[in-house]
Design a protein around this motif. Sequence first.
Motif, PDB file in Angstrom:
ATOM      1  N   LEU A 100       0.431 -15.380   5.814  1.00 16.01           N
ATOM      2  CA  LEU A 100      -0.303 -16.437   5.125  1.00 16.01           C
ATOM      3  C   LEU A 100       0.573 -17.680   4.957  1.00 16.01           C
ATOM      4  N   LYS A 101       1.808 -17.473   4.554  1.00 18.64           N
ATOM      5  CA  LYS A 101       2.719 -18.611   4.365  1.00 18.64           C
ATOM      6  C   LYS A 101       2.994 -19.309   5.694  1.00 18.64           C
ATOM      7  N   VAL A 131      -1.092 -12.105  -3.063  1.00 16.36           N
ATOM      8  CA  VAL A 131      -0.518 -13.349  -3.576  1.00 16.36           C
ATOM      9  C   VAL A 131      -0.230 -13.173  -5.071  1.00 16.36           C
ATOM     10  N   PHE A 132      -0.575 -12.007  -5.595  1.00 18.41           N
ATOM     11  CA  PHE A 132      -0.193 -11.648  -6.961  1.00 18.41           C
ATOM     12  C   PHE A 132      -0.159 -10.126  -7.080  1.00 18.41           C
ATOM     13  N   ILE A 145       2.908 -19.223  -2.325  1.00 19.41           N
ATOM     14  CA  ILE A 145       1.895 -18.964  -1.300  1.00 19.41           C
ATOM     15  C   ILE A 145       0.503 -19.166  -1.883  1.00 19.41           C
ATOM     16  N   GLU A 146       0.280 -18.631  -3.081  1.00 15.41           N
ATOM     17  CA  GLU A 146      -1.019 -18.774  -3.742  1.00 15.41           C
ATOM     18  C   GLU A 146      -1.380 -20.245  -3.924  1.00 15.41           C
ATOM     19  N   TYR A 179      -9.948 -12.815  -3.875  1.00 14.66           N
ATOM     20  CA  TYR A 179      -9.267 -13.942  -4.517  1.00 14.66           C
ATOM     21  C   TYR A 179      -8.667 -14.855  -3.454  1.00 14.66           C
ATOM     22  N   ILE A 180      -7.948 -14.272  -2.492  1.00 19.57           N
ATOM     23  CA  ILE A 180      -7.357 -15.062  -1.407  1.00 19.57           C
ATOM     24  C   ILE A 180      -8.453 -15.742  -0.594  1.00 19.57           C
TER      25      ILE A 180
END
Length: 313
Positions: free
Chosen positions: A143-144, A166-167, A234-235, A263-264
């Motif tokens: 993702l990053k 991301v969490f 990242i989030e 969420y993502i």
Amino acid sequence: MILIVLSIIACVCVLIVLLGLYANSLLFFREKAAPIDPNPKNCFDEKTRPVSLTTPGNKKAVILVHGFPSSPSAYAKAGQLYFQAGYDVFIPLLPGFGTSPDEFVKTNFSQWFDYLCRFYEEKRAAYPKLFLNGTSMGGSLVLKLAERYSNTDKAPDKIVTAAAPVFLNKIRLGVMRQPGLYIIRFLIPFVKKIGAGINNGKPQGGTNGDEEWRGYNGVFPRQTYSFYMNLKLIERHLDKVTVPILMMHSKKDRTVPFANLFYIASRLGTKEITCRIIDSGCFDYTHHCLFMYDTLRERLVNETVAFFEETNK
């Protein structure tokens, strides 16, 4: 007397808030990313070494990114399936992983990401079609990477994430998987590792393929904190991801909260999003490393290959 007690309570509360901000706010987070390469010569097992499966003249490839504190073993069998499907396959070993805890404690997330970017750019220049697939932290790294390269000539064609976070804690969503993360920064000056060791698989067998997992056991405060804080970054930038994405997660995942999946998805910049809720069976394992499981692997590889081959909408 009452005023003194109230003043003391107020000071304690302020102190707790300040310590909480210091330990968990990005305002106080700084991390060096001096380039570092992996050391495959020091791998504790052949299955933790990086993997490269290539066919001369091939024009398409997939990079499979392992998680924390895992190794290329997490994708070993899946890599063979991708190769059989006609893809060149690369499973890089991230710096510090797959060797020894003493090497691992000298690294951080920014260095893992820096190496992955260098590795990726080399392959991006070599292949007209290049795809990414990451599990767990490997998915977070993917993702990053997509955040960095989307809307450039180096953008990946498509990406896949499996159980990517991301969490790990999100109070407003009622998620508290790792409460120790809130205080782990305070351990860093005093402890490099707790109960650290090598997990070299399960020679006597395991469950549904999870016996093939190789990596580290124990707790690594600095590396865990580095991972935790980088997830926040990242989030924050998920809207920069504009490439097509396929996301997978099991509701039974005991490592990364399932709530990450949607969420993502709700924060990505791309509209080409496919979310898959995976039925990971009734086995006694973490339900996390999806591409390792014998009952899922071939189906998931086939599904991702179909996603790679599908014409963009």
